[in-house]
Scaffold this motif. Structure first.
Motif, short mmCIF file in Angstrom:
data_model
loop_
_atom_site.label_atom_id
_atom_site.label_comp_id
_atom_site.label_asym_id
_atom_site.label_seq_id
_atom_site.Cartn_x
_atom_site.Cartn_y
_atom_site.Cartn_z
N VAL A 176 15.79 1.38 -1.27
CA VAL A 176 14.40 1.78 -1.46
C VAL A 176 13.47 0.74 -0.83
N THR A 177 12.27 1.17 -0.53
CA THR A 177 11.22 0.29 -0.07
C THR A 177 10.11 0.32 -1.11
N LEU A 178 9.86 -0.82 -1.74
CA LEU A 178 8.84 -0.92 -2.78
C LEU A 178 7.65 -1.70 -2.25
N GLN A 179 6.47 -1.30 -2.67
CA GLN A 179 5.23 -1.93 -2.22
C GLN A 179 4.81 -3.00 -3.22
N SER A 180 4.53 -4.20 -2.73
CA SER A 180 4.00 -5.27 -3.56
C SER A 180 2.51 -5.38 -3.32
N ARG A 212 7.51 0.17 -15.83
CA ARG A 212 6.69 -1.03 -16.06
C ARG A 212 5.45 -1.09 -15.17
N GLY A 213 5.33 -0.15 -14.22
CA GLY A 213 4.10 -0.09 -13.43
C GLY A 213 4.18 -0.73 -12.06
N GLY A 214 5.33 -0.72 -11.44
CA GLY A 214 5.47 -1.25 -10.08
C GLY A 214 6.29 -2.51 -10.02
N LEU A 215 6.59 -2.92 -8.80
CA LEU A 215 7.46 -4.08 -8.57
C LEU A 215 6.85 -5.37 -9.12
N LYS A 262 3.02 -17.46 -7.10
CA LYS A 262 2.26 -18.35 -6.22
C LYS A 262 1.03 -17.64 -5.66
N ALA A 263 1.20 -16.39 -5.23
CA ALA A 263 0.07 -15.61 -4.69
C ALA A 263 -0.96 -15.34 -5.77
N ASN A 264 -0.51 -15.07 -7.01
CA ASN A 264 -1.44 -14.86 -8.13
C ASN A 264 -2.24 -16.13 -8.41
N LYS A 317 0.91 -7.91 -0.61
CA LYS A 317 0.36 -7.02 0.41
C LYS A 317 1.37 -6.70 1.50
N ARG A 318 2.59 -6.37 1.09
CA ARG A 318 3.63 -5.96 2.04
C ARG A 318 4.67 -5.11 1.32
N SER A 319 5.47 -4.42 2.10
CA SER A 319 6.54 -3.62 1.51
C SER A 319 7.84 -4.43 1.56
N ILE A 320 8.70 -4.19 0.59
CA ILE A 320 9.93 -4.95 0.45
C ILE A 320 11.10 -3.98 0.34
#
Length: 99
Positions: free
Chosen positions: A36-40, A62-65, A90-92, A44-47
């Motif tokens: 699967v490809t999940l969006q973060s 739980r509402g996303g990755l 770290k981004a947060n 701001k990128r897909s993983i």
């Protein structure tokens, strides 16, 4: 490629296949893995991940990755998921410091 979930670390289990005559032979229980490809939102990128169907269900619940990784305990995550969790934290922290 290993048969291991990138988020939860769920892997192959072994056991016995027991016939009607009660003969026991070894078998493998494979995890139900999906690519699967999940969006973060934070990164701001897909993983791209190879995760079990059960983990995908938990991520949606739980509402996303990002929310899944923030709420999960470190000892229940696979090494790749731990690295993603650190990047998100770290981004947060940078976003809070900039605001």
């Amino acid at each position: 490629m290993s048969r291991r979930c990138d988020l939860t670390g769920k892997a192959v289990l072994t056991g016995n296949l027991v016939s009607h005559s009660n003969r026991k032979t070894r078998r493998r229980f494979l995890p139900n893995l999906c690519s699967v490809t999940l969006q973060s939102d934070v990164l701001k990128r897909s993983i791209r991940l190879r995760i079990s169907a059960n983990a995908l269900k938990s991520v949606d619940h739980r509402g996303g990755l990002d929310a899944f990784l923030v709420k999960a305990r470190d000892e229940e995550l696979a090494p790749r998921a731990l690295e993603l969790k650190r990047q998100i934290a770290k981004a947060n922290a940078e976003a809070v410091a900039a605001a």
